[in-house]
Design an enzyme around this catalytic site. Structure first.
Site, mmCIF file in Angstrom:
data_model
loop_
_atom_site.group_PDB
_atom_site.id
_atom_site.type_symbol
_atom_site.label_atom_id
_atom_site.label_comp_id
_atom_site.label_asym_id
_atom_site.label_seq_id
_atom_site.Cartn_x
_atom_site.Cartn_y
_atom_site.Cartn_z
ATOM 1 N N GLN A 83 0.832 -1.209 0.000
ATOM 2 C CA GLN A 83 0.000 0.000 0.000
ATOM 3 C C GLN A 83 0.868 1.262 0.000
ATOM 4 O O GLN A 83 0.492 2.277 -0.592
ATOM 5 C CB GLN A 83 -0.904 -0.022 1.249
ATOM 6 N N LYS A 139 1.800 1.824 -3.578
ATOM 7 C CA LYS A 139 0.584 2.105 -4.346
ATOM 8 C C LYS A 139 0.115 3.538 -4.086
ATOM 9 O O LYS A 139 -0.165 4.294 -5.013
ATOM 10 C CB LYS A 139 -0.507 1.112 -3.921
ATOM 11 N N LYS A 178 -2.601 -1.003 6.738
ATOM 12 C CA LYS A 178 -3.617 -2.044 6.475
ATOM 13 C C LYS A 178 -4.038 -2.624 7.819
ATOM 14 O O LYS A 178 -3.240 -2.681 8.752
ATOM 15 C CB LYS A 178 -3.030 -3.158 5.608
ATOM 16 N N ASP A 201 -11.921 -3.729 2.357
ATOM 17 C CA ASP A 201 -11.108 -4.709 1.615
ATOM 18 C C ASP A 201 -11.933 -6.000 1.655
ATOM 19 O O ASP A 201 -13.156 -5.941 1.864
ATOM 20 C CB ASP A 201 -9.721 -4.874 2.260
HETATM 21 P P1 NDP Z 1 -14.785 -8.814 -1.561
HETATM 22 O O1 NDP Z 1 -14.866 -9.309 -0.169
HETATM 23 O O2 NDP Z 1 -15.815 -7.886 -2.067
HETATM 24 O O3 NDP Z 1 -14.693 -10.033 -2.580
HETATM 25 C C1 NDP Z 1 -13.681 -10.951 -2.478
HETATM 26 C C2 NDP Z 1 -13.877 -11.993 -3.551
HETATM 27 O O4 NDP Z 1 -12.721 -12.815 -3.614
HETATM 28 C C3 NDP Z 1 -15.040 -12.937 -3.267
HETATM 29 O O5 NDP Z 1 -15.567 -13.397 -4.476
HETATM 30 C C4 NDP Z 1 -14.367 -14.042 -2.494
HETATM 31 O O6 NDP Z 1 -15.037 -15.290 -2.540
HETATM 32 C C5 NDP Z 1 -13.053 -14.163 -3.228
HETATM 33 N N1 NDP Z 1 -12.025 -14.684 -2.312
HETATM 34 C C6 NDP Z 1 -11.614 -14.134 -1.152
HETATM 35 N N2 NDP Z 1 -10.686 -14.907 -0.560
HETATM 36 C C7 NDP Z 1 -10.526 -15.951 -1.395
HETATM 37 C C8 NDP Z 1 -9.705 -17.097 -1.363
HETATM 38 N N3 NDP Z 1 -8.867 -17.314 -0.330
HETATM 39 N N4 NDP Z 1 -9.781 -17.964 -2.392
HETATM 40 C C9 NDP Z 1 -10.632 -17.757 -3.437
HETATM 41 N N5 NDP Z 1 -11.445 -16.693 -3.509
HETATM 42 C C10 NDP Z 1 -11.380 -15.799 -2.520
HETATM 43 O O7 NDP Z 1 -13.322 -8.150 -1.672
HETATM 44 P P2 NDP Z 1 -12.784 -7.090 -2.728
HETATM 45 O O8 NDP Z 1 -13.409 -7.311 -4.041
HETATM 46 O O9 NDP Z 1 -12.871 -5.765 -2.099
HETATM 47 O O10 NDP Z 1 -11.230 -7.473 -2.776
HETATM 48 C C11 NDP Z 1 -10.703 -8.386 -3.729
HETATM 49 C C12 NDP Z 1 -9.212 -8.133 -3.901
HETATM 50 O O11 NDP Z 1 -9.000 -6.778 -4.336
HETATM 51 C C13 NDP Z 1 -8.363 -8.277 -2.625
HETATM 52 O O12 NDP Z 1 -7.083 -8.747 -2.983
HETATM 53 C C14 NDP Z 1 -8.230 -6.828 -2.136
HETATM 54 O O13 NDP Z 1 -7.102 -6.653 -1.314
HETATM 55 C C15 NDP Z 1 -8.086 -6.123 -3.467
HETATM 56 N N6 NDP Z 1 -8.392 -4.693 -3.455
HETATM 57 C C16 NDP Z 1 -9.597 -4.231 -3.020
HETATM 58 C C17 NDP Z 1 -9.873 -2.883 -3.071
HETATM 59 C C18 NDP Z 1 -11.207 -2.338 -2.725
HETATM 60 O O14 NDP Z 1 -11.425 -1.145 -2.952
HETATM 61 N N7 NDP Z 1 -12.135 -3.124 -2.230
HETATM 62 C C19 NDP Z 1 -8.851 -1.909 -3.484
HETATM 63 C C20 NDP Z 1 -7.643 -2.517 -4.012
HETATM 64 C C21 NDP Z 1 -7.440 -3.848 -3.957
HETATM 65 P P3 NDP Z 1 -15.882 -15.801 -1.264
HETATM 66 O O15 NDP Z 1 -17.133 -15.005 -1.306
HETATM 67 O O16 NDP Z 1 -16.042 -17.255 -1.483
HETATM 68 O O17 NDP Z 1 -15.029 -15.498 -0.053
HETATM 69 O O1 2IT Z 2 -5.923 -2.500 -1.215
HETATM 70 C C1 2IT Z 2 -6.438 -1.376 -1.297
HETATM 71 O O2 2IT Z 2 -5.920 -0.456 -1.943
HETATM 72 C C2 2IT Z 2 -7.721 -1.161 -0.610
HETATM 73 N N1 2IT Z 2 -8.266 -2.094 -0.032
HETATM 74 C C3 2IT Z 2 -8.336 0.203 -0.574
HETATM 75 C C4 2IT Z 2 -7.679 1.084 0.428
HETATM 76 C C5 2IT Z 2 -8.333 2.403 0.656
HETATM 77 O O3 2IT Z 2 -7.895 3.065 1.608
HETATM 78 O O4 2IT Z 2 -9.250 2.802 -0.065
#
Ligand code: NDP
Ligand code: 2IT
Length: 451
Positions: free
Chosen positions: A115, A118, A130, A170
């Protein structure tokens, strides 16, 4: 003048491994960055002398705490919570909160380290942090989630603040959880302030924050393709995950004329050869965030779609791949299979979804490969805009924010090209992102002296 401790890369990594025993994810993240930075600072004595990389790879602090809550059956449950404050050289600590049973100190240290780079790349004044807990929101009632969030914030509130550390969502933390945590912060402190981002629109949230990460990852992909004279129109895309990032990435790919073939969750993936259009994406969004169901149900709902239990989607032939679920979800063999099947570009919506070996496969094959710290920076960038809006007590509309996000992603792509272009037509986006992200933080740290 000090005698400089000019250790080589291998010795540096030995030290990182020794100081962080068993923390494999953290060591992996440091290694990926350090190999580029060592090359960059080879002839830059001031960074060596000030031990800048060593200092960035040692969090400012790791706060660990007990989170005690009561479930609906009146059982007392105990979880562990953390906040890792990695570096605040260029702004308050900033980064999401993850609720998932796989959360450990190593996972959060890797995420806080990533982060830092980033957030620097966004060009906005945000340091890296985080947090999270080994709490599993799956199968919990709203009241249980609320009690957990309140208990978590009852400790976390003393470590955060709008000018200190600003968490967001997250994995496992979306609008519902942010609402419960913000409510508890306000209740404890009697202050309404922009201490969290990803808030609801009624109480200071940015209109673009829910879409920002997924849309941003597609804008980054669009910039990589444009750099090679191509675009998304008519291309097929394989996406993993079905949460916030994955569904919004799918939405933007579709809007730009691409065809999304897959989505997944921890149970497996669905393959829809007809394409996952907006109506189907809306169904998935509702199913995952309201019904809180599984992606397997998609195959019962839409004809021609198939569910592949326990499998990841990388065997499906495609032009574009967007890993949007979690870390280390795309390994060396899967990267090879994608390359064999003709993938042209990879844009990471998730953080560190590709293993180090997988990254090498993409590089060796000269695939356009956008690492998470650049490609998914749109989320935290719009969080930065939410912080500005809260400080100024103003609100920007969806259209204006969309324009700002597009420009931010273009800027991040430009920085990657500046430091990652190999001069022969290939851009090493990992190297570009690492160096550009590092330089700003490192130069700020130099200005502070030894602190
Ligand atoms: P969500 O909780 O909304 O969704 C996560 C998704 O990933 C679900 O479909 C979940 O499935 C799946 N998942 C989680 N853990 C696992 C695992 N161990 N194996 C397989 N599938 C898995 O999270 P986000 O969409 O917010 O986050 C997804 C990724 O994006 C993460 O790496 C996060 O750090 C990254 N990210 C998120 C940001 C944000 O703004 N939200 C910003 C930047 C990065 P299930 O429902 O079965 O758990
Ligand atoms: O991994 C990421 O960049 C996030 N989960 C979002 C962080 C944020 O402060 O919006």
């Amino acid at each position: 003048m000090a005698v400089s401790d000019h250790v080589d890369f291998a010795t540096f990594m030995e030290g990182v491994k020794k100081r962080n025993p068993g923390q494999t994810e953290f060591v992996q993240a440091v290694q990926e960055v350090a190999q580029d930075i060592f090359e960059f600072i080879e002839d830059k004595e001031e960074y060596h002398e000030a031990q800048i990389l060593r200092r960035i790879a040692e969090p400012d602090r790791v706060v660990s705490f007990r989170v005690c809550w009561e479930d609906d059956n009146h059982n007392i449950r105990v979880q562990r919570g953390w906040r890792v404050q990695n570096n605040n050289a260029i702004g308050p600590y900033k980064g999401g909160i993850r609720f998932h049973p796989s959360v450990t100190e190593s996972v959060l240290k890797f995420l806080a380290f990533e982060q830092t780079f980033k957030n620097s790349l966004t060009g906005l004044p945000m340091g890296g942090g985080k947090g999270g807990a080994n709490f599993n929101p799956k199968g919990k009632s709203d009241s249980e989630v609320m009690r957990f969030c309140q208990s978590f914030m009852t400790e976390l509130y003393r470590h955060i603040g709008p000018d200190t550390d600003v968490p967001a969502g997250d994995i496992g933390v979306g609008g519902r959880e942010i609402g419960y945590m913000f409510g508890q912060y306000k209740r404890i402190t009697n202050r309404w302030e922009g201490v969290l981002t990803g808030k609801g629109q009624e109480y200071g949230g940015s209109q673009m924050r829910p879409e920002a990460t997924g849309y941003g990852a597609v804008y980054f992909l669009q910039n990589m393709l444009k750099h090679q004279g191509q675009d998304i129109e008519g291309k097929t895309a394989v996406i993993s995950g079905s949460g916030n990032v994955a569904t919004h990435a799918a939405e933007k790919i579709t809007q730009l004329g691409g065809k999304v073939l897959t989505m997944s969750d921890s149970g497996g993936f669905i393959h829809d050869p007809d394409g996952i259009d907006q109506e189907k994406i809306d169904w998935i969004k509702h199913h995952k965030t309201h019904t809180r169901g599984r992606i397997s149900d998609y195959a019962d709902h839409f004809t021609n779609a198939t569910f592949h239990e326990g499998k990841r989607p990388w065997s499906v032939a495609c032009d574009l791949a967007l890993p949007c679920a979690t870390q280390n979800e795309l390994n060396e063999d899967e990267a090879k299979e994608l390359v064999r099947n003709g993938v042209q570009a990879v844009s990471e919506g998730a953080n560190m979804p590709t293993t180090l070996e997988g990254v090498h496969v993409f590089h060796d094959a000269k695939i356009m490969y956008g690492p998470g710290k650049a490609a998914n920076a749109g989320g935290v960038a719009v969080s930065g805009l939410e912080m500005s809006q809260n400080s100024e007590r103003i609100s920007w509309n969806h259209e204006r924010l969309g324009q700002m996000l597009t420009e931010l992603m273009e800027g991040i792509h430009g920085k990657c090209v500046e430091y990652g272009d190999d001069g022969n037509g290939y851009v090493d986006y990992v190297k570009g992102a690492n160096i550009a992200g590092f330089k700003k933080v490192a130069d700020a740290m130099l200005a502070f002296g030894v602190v």
